[in-house]
Each structure stands twice: as structure tokens, then as C-alpha cells.
Design an enzyme around this catalytic site. Structure first.
Site, PDB file in Angstrom:
ATOM      1  N   LYS A 100      99.355   4.469   8.899  1.00 41.69           N
ATOM      2  CA  LYS A 100      98.922   4.757  10.273  1.00 41.69           C
ATOM      3  C   LYS A 100     100.006   4.401  11.285  1.00 41.69           C
ATOM      4  O   LYS A 100     100.167   5.078  12.291  1.00 41.69           O
ATOM      5  CB  LYS A 100      97.635   3.993  10.605  1.00 41.69           C
ATOM      6  N   LYS A 129      95.467  12.876   3.036  1.00 36.56           N
ATOM      7  CA  LYS A 129      94.013  12.662   3.110  1.00 36.56           C
ATOM      8  C   LYS A 129      93.398  13.443   4.287  1.00 36.56           C
ATOM      9  O   LYS A 129      93.986  13.484   5.362  1.00 36.56           O
ATOM     10  CB  LYS A 129      93.781  11.150   3.303  1.00 36.56           C
ATOM     11  N   LYS A 135      89.728  12.068  10.213  1.00 32.28           N
ATOM     12  CA  LYS A 135      89.175  12.365  11.543  1.00 32.28           C
ATOM     13  C   LYS A 135      90.259  12.493  12.584  1.00 32.28           C
ATOM     14  O   LYS A 135      90.124  13.215  13.548  1.00 32.28           O
ATOM     15  CB  LYS A 135      88.311  11.196  12.040  1.00 32.28           C
TER      16      LYS A 135
HETATM   17  N1  AQP Z   1      89.456  12.078   2.944  1.00 32.57           N
HETATM   18  C1  AQP Z   1      88.561  11.224   2.486  1.00 32.57           C
HETATM   19  N2  AQP Z   1      88.025  11.384   1.260  1.00 32.57           N
HETATM   20  C2  AQP Z   1      87.087  10.520   0.790  1.00 32.57           C
HETATM   21  N3  AQP Z   1      86.631   9.457   1.492  1.00 32.57           N
HETATM   22  C3  AQP Z   1      87.139   9.265   2.725  1.00 32.57           C
HETATM   23  N4  AQP Z   1      86.917   8.346   3.672  1.00 32.57           N
HETATM   24  C4  AQP Z   1      87.686   8.584   4.753  1.00 32.57           C
HETATM   25  N5  AQP Z   1      88.425   9.681   4.541  1.00 32.57           N
HETATM   26  C5  AQP Z   1      88.124  10.136   3.288  1.00 32.57           C
HETATM   27  C6  AQP Z   1      85.968   7.249   3.524  1.00 32.57           C
HETATM   28  O1  AQP Z   1      85.104   7.271   4.666  1.00 32.57           O
HETATM   29  C7  AQP Z   1      84.766   5.933   4.987  1.00 32.57           C
HETATM   30  C8  AQP Z   1      84.969   5.671   6.435  1.00 32.57           C
HETATM   31  O2  AQP Z   1      86.305   5.713   6.785  1.00 32.57           O
HETATM   32  P1  AQP Z   1      86.743   5.068   8.152  1.00 32.57           P
HETATM   33  O3  AQP Z   1      86.179   5.805   9.290  1.00 32.57           O
HETATM   34  O4  AQP Z   1      86.449   3.627   8.165  1.00 32.57           O
HETATM   35  O5  AQP Z   1      88.286   5.141   8.197  1.00 32.57           O
HETATM   36  P2  AQP Z   1      89.335   5.929   7.418  1.00 32.57           P
HETATM   37  O6  AQP Z   1      89.255   5.643   5.964  1.00 32.57           O
HETATM   38  O7  AQP Z   1      90.642   5.639   8.093  1.00 32.57           O
HETATM   39  O8  AQP Z   1      88.853   7.412   7.677  1.00 32.57           O
HETATM   40  P3  AQP Z   1      89.486   8.525   8.539  1.00 32.57           P
HETATM   41  O9  AQP Z   1      88.583   9.701   8.543  1.00 32.57           O
HETATM   42  O10 AQP Z   1      90.893   8.784   8.080  1.00 32.57           O
HETATM   43  O11 AQP Z   1      89.492   7.893   9.992  1.00 32.57           O
HETATM   44  P4  AQP Z   1      90.675   7.703  10.991  1.00 32.57           P
HETATM   45  O12 AQP Z   1      91.350   9.024  11.075  1.00 32.57           O
HETATM   46  O13 AQP Z   1      90.032   7.285  12.290  1.00 32.57           O
HETATM   47  O14 AQP Z   1      91.550   6.634  10.429  1.00 32.57           O
HETATM   48  C9  AQP Z   1      85.585   5.011   4.081  1.00 32.57           C
HETATM   49  O15 AQP Z   1      84.768   4.606   2.998  1.00 32.57           O
HETATM   50  C10 AQP Z   1      86.676   5.901   3.605  1.00 32.57           C
HETATM   51  O16 AQP Z   1      87.159   5.522   2.331  1.00 32.57           O
END
Ligand code: AQP
Length: 340
Positions: free
Chosen positions: A118, A201, A204
């Protein structure tokens, strides 16, 4: 190995940092619902303290927290069966977070790949909160002495760190106080990749909306994003080994498997020989049929934010009832005077 002396309890959370994606749904929320229905106590959080580790517009954060709550409900989480709340309403998370900051070693934090991903080349400009994120996540889990944490593959390292932190706290203070929680990472959707780059990955916060399917996307948008998903000119093979080196193709097979709750092996056997011109419409139909009712229900729930706020407030009260005595015990173990 699960600590048998601790009552099984599930905790997990999602950041209200953007639109909930298909990755969050397949990797996390679907598992949350399954675990809710096994009879184990389940606690699910909208982790707004984590969300502000990167800039969030205040009005958007409020809206997204409520949308995430609506998504939890629309996907099948039941506030009678699970405790649903937003993290900032239970101060024990931040309070225990500080204790754990003082247990966690810098060397451990420096190994966290999510911070490196990140922060990229801009680590100096990132917030201290983003760096400390995994130790707050450990506090989220340990404030409930949770034993099981359903997450996507990308969060495995953070749950393993939580185990190290719990273990060091127990060791330093010569107690057997915190469990060492286990990550639950199951099924074909544990790592859903970007529709534009099969090595990245689905996220969001990806600047390209075409890279992800949002849970609130309408049918036409879902179909368009799948149609435009990056692929290659080869037909689909009859076995997964032959997808090595074809990450975008592998990702679409995984997504099909995740949504239809089959193994990728079963899916590839059904679609062997197809070109993407045939397979993509099948995937789009499946995704629309599965996701549209969820999006409709989310929109319906968002018409009554008072009710959403009531559910979150009630959940926060129930969460605090569990977390506060655990925090008080932790304060006693550390040696804080508590005289009020
Ligand atoms: N691409 C993915 N495939 C499977 N699982 C995923 N998770 C996130 N992306 C994927 C799972 O969703 C849960 C919540 O994630 P989070 O919001 O705490 O943060 P993150 O993992 O950083 O998810 P994002 O979507 O990438 O958010 P941003 O962009 O804000 O950082 C977790 O259980 C994660 O494993």
C-alpha cells in the site's frame, strides 16, 4: 492448533473504505455467513478506525459504513445471530490496540507485505496508523478472545502476526490470557484478482472501477466489466495446470467457481475448449443472477439508515459487554491502577 481452553468465537471485519467488491464478498462475507450458521458466536465489524489510516472524506465514510452494514445484512448476516457494529463505537479496540503496540516488535511490523504494497515508494508520506494497522487488527480480534478469523488470503499474514502478539503478551506477563487465533481461509474465492491485471488483487481502492465488480453494480455494469475483463486469445483448457502463466483466465475460472460454490477443477471440466467469447457471457449471467438480488436488498435497506444505525448501536453495546471485561483484565495484568 486451536487453543481448546478458549470458547470458540469468530471475529472478522471489513473496512468501509470504498464499495464492497466481489473479492470482499467471496473472500470474507460469504464465509462470515457460513460461520454464523454453524452455531459458534460470531462478531462482525465495520472497521472504520482502520479505514482512516488513509484519507477518507467524512461524509463518504459515514455513507460507506452504512452501506457496508447494508451489505452484511443483504448477504445474510442476521443481527439476532451475529453481533454487527462499527469499530469506533467500541473504545476497547483502540485501548487494547495501545497495549499491543507496546508488545509488538518493529521488526515484525517491517515484514508486513500489505504495508509495503500500500505504501509503495511513498512510505515516508504514509500515516503512522497505516503502519500500526496490523497491531490494531490484533486488538480487534483479541478484545473478544476470538479463536477463528475468516479472511481472504491477503490477511493471512496479519492473523499470523496476531498469534505472535498474543503469544508474546502471554509470555511477557507469564499468563495464559489470549488465545492464538486461527485464520479461516476457504474456497475458490480467497484471492480474487483484478479484472484488468490477473496478478493484482481485486481491491476497493484500485483507481480503475473496471478492475472490480462492486456489490452495488447493476446488471449492465457487471456484464460490461466481465466483457471488458482482460483475457488472452487461447481457448480454455481441460485442466487447471494448463492455466499456469494465464493469470487472467485462471481468475475468471476462480470467480465462476467461487460464485457457483464449486471447485475450479469442476468448472474447468465443464467449460473446457470454450473461447472467452462463450465463457464470459456464462460468467456474466451467473454473476448477475447471484449479485443482483443482493444489490436490490442493499438499496432497500439503505432507504432506512435510522434502522441501520440502530442495529449498529445495539451491536456495539453487545460487543462492548464482551470486550470491556477482557480489556479490564488486560489492564490488571499489565499493572494499571483501576480505581473508578
Ligand atoms: N481480492 C480479494 N479476494 C479475496 N478476499 C479479499 N479481501 C479483500 N480483497 C479480497 C478480504 O476482504 C476482507 C476485508 O478486507 P479489508 O476491507 O479489511 O481490506 P483489504 O484486504 O485491504 O481489502 P481491499 O478491498 O483491498 O480494501 P482497500 O482497497 O481499502 O485496502 C478481508 O478478509 C480480506 O482478506
Amino acid at each position: 492448533m486451536t487453543d481448546t481452553k478458549f470458547t470458540p468465537r469468530v471475529f472478522s471485519g471489513i473496512q468501509p473504505s470504498g464499495n464492497l467488491t466481489l473479492g470482499n464478498y467471496l473472500g470474507a462475507v460469504r464465509r462470515f455467513v457460513e460461520m454464523q450458521n454453524t452455531g459458534i458466536e460470531t462478531i462482525y465489524c465495520m472497521v472504520d478506525l482502520h479505514a482512516i489510516t488513509v484519507w477518507q472524506d467524512p461524509a463518504d465514510l459515514r455513507q460507506r459504513t452504512r452501506e457496508l452494514a447494508a451489505a452484511y445484512l443483504a448477504c445474510g448476516l442476521d443481527p439476532q445471530k451475529s453481533i454487527l457494529f462499527n469499530q469506533s463505537q467500541v473504545p476497547a479496540h483502540a485501548q487494547l490496540g495501545w497495549l499491543l503496540n507496546c508488545v509488538t516488535r518493529l521488526g515484525w511490523m517491517n515484514r508486513m507485505t500489505q504495508f509495503k504494497d500500500k505504501a509503495g515508494k511513498n512510505a515516508e508520506k504514509m500515516s503512522l496508523g497505516l503502519y500500526a494497522y496490523p497491531s490494531l487488527m490484533a486488538a480487534d480480534i483479541l478484545a473478544y478472545k476470538a479463536t477463528h478469523v475468516p479472511v481472504g488470503e491477503d490477511q493471512k499474514q496479519h492473523v499470523e502476526l496476531t498469534r505472535d502478539i498474543a503469544n508474546k503478551f502471554n509470555h511477557d506477563y507469564k499468563v495464559d490470557f489470549f488465545p492464538e487465533p486461527e485464520p479461516i481461509i476457504d474456497g475458490a474465492g480467497t484471492r480474487v484478482m483484478s479484472l484488468r491485471d490477473g496478478t493484482k488483487k481485486m481491491s476497493k481502492s484500485d483507481p480503475s472501477d473496471l478492475s472490480r465488480i462492486n456489490m452495488m453494480d447493476d446488471a449492465d455494469t457487471i456484464a460490461k466489466k466481465i466483457r471488458k475483463a482482460k483475457t488472452d486469445p487461447e481457448p480454455l483448457p481441460d485442466n487447471l495446470d494448463d492455466l499456469a502463466g494465464r493469470p487472467e483466465a485462471r481468475n475468471l475460472i476462480n470467480i465462476y467457481a467461487g460464485i457457483s460454490d464449486q471447485t475450479p477443477e469442476a468448472v474447468i471440466a465443464q467449460v473446457a475448449g470454450q473461447q472467452f467469447g462463450q465463457f464470459k457471457p456464462l460468467l456474466a449471467d451467473l454473476a448477475v443472477a447471484h449479485l443482483s438480488p443482493i444489490a436490490d436488498e442493499m438499496r432497500r435497506l439503505m432507504n432506512d439508515v435510522t434502522e441501520i444505525d440502530r442495529i449498529l448501536g445495539d451491536g456495539a453495546n453487545r460487543a462492548a459487554e464482551i470486550a470491556e471485561p477482557i480489556l479490564a483484565d488486560a489492564y490488571d495484568i499489565v499493572g494499571f491502577v483501576r480505581s473508578r
